[in-house]
Enzyme design. Structure first.
Site, PDB file in Angstrom:
ATOM      1  N   SER A 143     -10.982 -19.910 -34.720  1.00 31.75           N
ATOM      2  CA  SER A 143     -11.844 -19.894 -36.283  1.00 31.75           C
ATOM      3  C   SER A 143     -10.298 -20.133 -36.974  1.00 31.75           C
ATOM      4  O   SER A 143      -9.317 -20.235 -36.778  1.00 31.75           O
ATOM      5  CB  SER A 143     -12.497 -18.843 -35.991  1.00 31.75           C
ATOM      6  N   TYR A 156     -11.371  -9.059 -36.151  1.00 29.64           N
ATOM      7  CA  TYR A 156     -11.831 -10.750 -35.938  1.00 29.64           C
ATOM      8  C   TYR A 156     -10.266 -11.484 -36.114  1.00 29.64           C
ATOM      9  O   TYR A 156     -10.176 -12.058 -35.130  1.00 29.64           O
ATOM     10  CB  TYR A 156     -13.350 -10.556 -36.484  1.00 29.64           C
TER      11      TYR A 156
HETATM   12  P1  NAD Z   1     -23.544 -17.246 -31.707  1.00 27.42           P
HETATM   13  O1  NAD Z   1     -23.579 -15.246 -31.977  1.00 27.42           O
HETATM   14  O2  NAD Z   1     -24.634 -17.356 -32.352  1.00 27.42           O
HETATM   15  O3  NAD Z   1     -23.097 -17.648 -30.519  1.00 27.42           O
HETATM   16  C1  NAD Z   1     -23.081 -17.111 -29.293  1.00 27.42           C
HETATM   17  C2  NAD Z   1     -23.103 -16.781 -28.175  1.00 27.42           C
HETATM   18  O4  NAD Z   1     -22.074 -15.463 -26.842  1.00 27.42           O
HETATM   19  C3  NAD Z   1     -24.244 -15.541 -27.675  1.00 27.42           C
HETATM   20  O5  NAD Z   1     -25.386 -16.536 -27.047  1.00 27.42           O
HETATM   21  C4  NAD Z   1     -24.273 -14.748 -27.797  1.00 27.42           C
HETATM   22  O6  NAD Z   1     -25.137 -13.716 -26.966  1.00 27.42           O
HETATM   23  C5  NAD Z   1     -22.978 -14.896 -26.312  1.00 27.42           C
HETATM   24  N1  NAD Z   1     -22.072 -13.696 -25.703  1.00 27.42           N
HETATM   25  C6  NAD Z   1     -21.745 -12.567 -26.880  1.00 27.42           C
HETATM   26  N2  NAD Z   1     -21.095 -12.214 -26.539  1.00 27.42           N
HETATM   27  C7  NAD Z   1     -20.980 -11.955 -25.325  1.00 27.42           C
HETATM   28  C8  NAD Z   1     -19.983 -11.490 -23.827  1.00 27.42           C
HETATM   29  N3  NAD Z   1     -19.409 -10.280 -23.966  1.00 27.42           N
HETATM   30  N4  NAD Z   1     -20.756 -12.453 -22.636  1.00 27.42           N
HETATM   31  C9  NAD Z   1     -21.182 -13.644 -22.269  1.00 27.42           C
HETATM   32  N5  NAD Z   1     -21.594 -14.165 -23.793  1.00 27.42           N
HETATM   33  C10 NAD Z   1     -21.635 -13.472 -24.873  1.00 27.42           C
HETATM   34  O7  NAD Z   1     -22.587 -16.858 -32.437  1.00 27.42           O
HETATM   35  P2  NAD Z   1     -21.010 -18.247 -32.633  1.00 27.42           P
HETATM   36  O8  NAD Z   1     -20.710 -18.572 -34.212  1.00 27.42           O
HETATM   37  O9  NAD Z   1     -21.776 -19.370 -31.975  1.00 27.42           O
HETATM   38  O10 NAD Z   1     -20.218 -18.380 -31.888  1.00 27.42           O
HETATM   39  C11 NAD Z   1     -19.520 -18.504 -31.166  1.00 27.42           C
HETATM   40  C12 NAD Z   1     -17.917 -18.754 -31.439  1.00 27.42           C
HETATM   41  O11 NAD Z   1     -17.289 -19.242 -32.798  1.00 27.42           O
HETATM   42  C13 NAD Z   1     -17.498 -17.031 -31.263  1.00 27.42           C
HETATM   43  O12 NAD Z   1     -16.190 -17.342 -30.230  1.00 27.42           O
HETATM   44  C14 NAD Z   1     -16.869 -17.458 -32.681  1.00 27.42           C
HETATM   45  O13 NAD Z   1     -16.103 -16.246 -32.559  1.00 27.42           O
HETATM   46  C15 NAD Z   1     -16.939 -18.500 -33.147  1.00 27.42           C
HETATM   47  N6  NAD Z   1     -16.496 -18.882 -34.382  1.00 27.42           N
HETATM   48  C16 NAD Z   1     -17.847 -18.634 -35.212  1.00 27.42           C
HETATM   49  C17 NAD Z   1     -17.687 -19.486 -36.864  1.00 27.42           C
HETATM   50  C18 NAD Z   1     -18.987 -19.273 -37.558  1.00 27.42           C
HETATM   51  O14 NAD Z   1     -19.169 -19.219 -38.974  1.00 27.42           O
HETATM   52  N7  NAD Z   1     -20.282 -18.706 -36.490  1.00 27.42           N
HETATM   53  C19 NAD Z   1     -16.646 -19.357 -37.435  1.00 27.42           C
HETATM   54  C20 NAD Z   1     -15.821 -19.516 -36.359  1.00 27.42           C
HETATM   55  C21 NAD Z   1     -15.447 -18.928 -35.264  1.00 27.42           C
END
Ligand code: NAD
Length: 265
Positions: A143, A156
């Site tokens: 991130s 975070y």
């Molecule tokens: P999201 O919630 O849409 O997708 C995450 C998925 O992970 C979901 O389907 C959720 O059910 C699954 N999940 C959560 N905990 C879990 C666990 N313990 N075991 C198995 N599956 C699990 O969110 P996203 O934004 O797509 O997140 C994906 C990654 O991107 C994360 O690591 C997040 O920190 C990172 N990220 C997101 C952003 C943003 O702005 N959305 C920015 C930087 C980094």
């Protein structure tokens, strides 16, 4: 010809957001994909939408046994494993240390680090025996919060700095056979959930009606990133030919949000 023809990947958290976009793009590029996803309905949905190209396993990245089961089922179905995408994560909804309820802090830390950090380490351990056989690679979702302040609250931000450290350490340890890299998204419109111990888990931070506009006005490109905007970075870093010389690298996709604004005199 696709960038990932004949390759087999395992994506954690592939049921939503960035993980789902990566999975869809990997399949479009010729790969078959195993998924470890906590929400069983999402795993089921992937099976209906992508059919034989996906093996979706319901489970928790914070459990070594679930990671090993996802590896075993992927390899049993597709015969090999080339790419691991450690992506599942949860957020702290920018909750500052000052505002953190003291009684929940330790539990919130355990919940967040179990997914964001332990999940990556256990996943890496579980895939290692298979990636050694194929000279494969790993890509972790870091991130912008992994290299600076302001991309989350202290929990975070600390967790994503830990992911960046993990990428660098594993890249050094696992060469010459296995490459390890990361993608650092900026704010992206997904279903990213907060912590259940803080009752933040019912609704995404990005479900707020003003979220898209806030993202759009916060970067030089004036776009609110969508999950599909990130997927190409994972394809590139996973490519055996185009990323042959790349390990220990974090590729930022943030629409330029981390840049300093030009001086206006
Ligand atoms: P999201 O919630 O849409 O997708 C995450 C998925 O992970 C979901 O389907 C959720 O059910 C699954 N999940 C959560 N905990 C879990 C666990 N313990 N075991 C198995 N599956 C699990 O969110 P996203 O934004 O797509 O997140 C994906 C990654 O991107 C994360 O690591 C997040 O920190 C990172 N990220 C997101 C952003 C943003 O702005 N959305 C920015 C930087 C980094």
């Amino acid at each position: 010809m696709g960038w990932l023809d004949g390759q087999v990947a395992l994506v954690t958290g592939g049921g939503s957001g960035i993980g789902r976009a990566v999975l869809a793009r990997f399949i479009a590029e010729g790969a078959r994909v195993g998924v470890l996803e906590r929400v069983p309905a999402r795993a089921q949905e992937l099976r209906s939408e992508f059919g034989d190209a996906v093996i979706a396993v319901s489970g928790d990245v914070a459990q070594l046994g679930d990671n090993k089961r996802a590896v075993a089922e992927t390899v049993a179905g597709f015969g090999r494993l080339d790419i691991f995408v450690g992506n599942a994560g949860v957020f702290d909804n920018f909750l500052s240390l000052c505002d953190f309820p003291e009684g929940s802090l330790a539990e919130a830390y355990d919940e967040l680090f179990a997914v964001n950090v332990k999940g990556c380490i256990l996943g890496a351990k579980a895939v290692l025996p298979e990636l050694v056989k194929t000279d494969g690679s790993m890509v972790f979702t870091a991130s912008v919060a992994g290299s600076n302040s302001g991309g989350g609250g202290p929990l975070y931000t600390a967790s994503k700095h830990a992911v960046v450290g993990l990428i660098r350490q594993l890249a050094a340890e696992l060469g010459p056979r296995i490459r390890v890299n990361g993608v650092a998204p900026g704010g992206t419109m997904t279903d990213l959930r907060g912590l259940s111990v803080l009752r933040q888990g019912e609704r995404s931070h990005f479900a707020d009606p003003s979220a898209e506009e806030r993202l759009r006005t916060n970067n030089p490109l004036q776009i609110a990133l969508a999950p599909g905007d990130l997927a190409g970075a994972y394809v590139f870093l996973s490519s055996r030919t185009d990323a042959r010389g790349i390990t220990g690298t974090i590729l930022t996709v943030d629409a330029g949000a981390a840049l300093r604004a030009p001086r206006r005199s």
